[in-house]
Design a protein around this motif. Structure first.
Motif, PDB file in Angstrom:
ATOM      1  N   LEU A  52       0.857  -1.185   0.000  1.00 56.01           N
ATOM      2  CA  LEU A  52       0.000   0.000   0.000  1.00 56.01           C
ATOM      3  C   LEU A  52       0.890   1.230   0.000  1.00 56.01           C
ATOM      4  N   ARG A  81      -9.853 -11.863   7.209  1.00 56.28           N
ATOM      5  CA  ARG A  81      -9.396 -10.777   6.334  1.00 56.28           C
ATOM      6  C   ARG A  81      -8.475 -11.294   5.238  1.00 56.28           C
ATOM      7  N   ALA A 114      -2.562   0.129  -4.908  1.00 56.89           N
ATOM      8  CA  ALA A 114      -2.264  -1.047  -4.096  1.00 56.89           C
ATOM      9  C   ALA A 114      -1.792  -2.146  -5.036  1.00 56.89           C
ATOM     10  N   ARG A 153      -7.197  -3.664   1.497  1.00 56.93           N
ATOM     11  CA  ARG A 153      -6.857  -2.852   2.661  1.00 56.93           C
ATOM     12  C   ARG A 153      -5.957  -3.710   3.545  1.00 56.93           C
ATOM     13  N   SER A 154      -5.224  -3.088   4.422  1.00 58.35           N
ATOM     14  CA  SER A 154      -4.318  -3.821   5.295  1.00 58.35           C
ATOM     15  C   SER A 154      -5.093  -4.707   6.267  1.00 58.35           C
TER      16      SER A 154
END
Length: 163
Positions: A52, A81, A114, A153-154
């Motif tokens: 990112l 996730r 990203a 996203r992280s």
């Protein structure tokens, strides 16, 4: 023209239109212009790297059915996730186009917003499309439009260390 003949003609035209649409869809699928973002099966992905802007690349590996962050001291990562990130491999593609059709800077791919690597296959994510909640994604020499929910996203990292 009699009513019965007119009805047959309308029916014949409708069938012809459906055949043309089916043939067009078949050709599109045969060229790989629909379908999924990659040929990878999300269940078999066991290495993920996420870059990112402004942050170092995060590396993850699946061990014994769980995801671990492998940068520095190994630590458990959020299985849900990372499973979502692995699921990006099967993201539905709304449209494929050649990368040469775009000015990469204008769609956020020079540099990318990203970069997600799934078992070494790089997916570069750009800006949101002006046509809706979709992101540009470069896969090799092609650009895909995928739903915005696949923008990486992280992942949240658990503090459990590897034993």
């Amino acid at each position: 023209m009699k009513r019965a003949a007119r009805q047959r003609l309308v029916l014949l035209l409708a069938v012809a239109a459906l055949l043309v649409l089916a043939f067009t869809q078949w050709r599109r699928d045969a060229r790989g212009e629909a379908g999924e973002l990659t040929a990878l099966d999300p269940a078999t992905v066991d290495r993920i790297a996420l870059t990112l802007p402004g942050a170092p690349t995060e590396h993850y590996e699946k061990r014994a059915g769980h995801w671990w962050r492998t940068d520095g001291t190994p630590a458990r990562a959020s299985d849900a996730r990372l499973g979502d990130l692995a699921g990006t491999a099967a993201a539905p593609v709304l449209e494929w186009r050649a990368a040469s059709d775009f000015d990469l800077a204008k769609i956020g791919l020079a540099p990318p917003r990203a970069v997600l690597q799934l078992d070494g296959q790089a997916l570069e994510f750009g800006e949101t499309s002006v046509t809706g909640p979709q992101h540009y994604v470069r896969v090799g020499a092609r650009i895909a439009l995928v739903p915005a929910r696949y923008m990486p996203r992280s992942p949240a990292i658990a503090t459990t260390e590897l034993h």
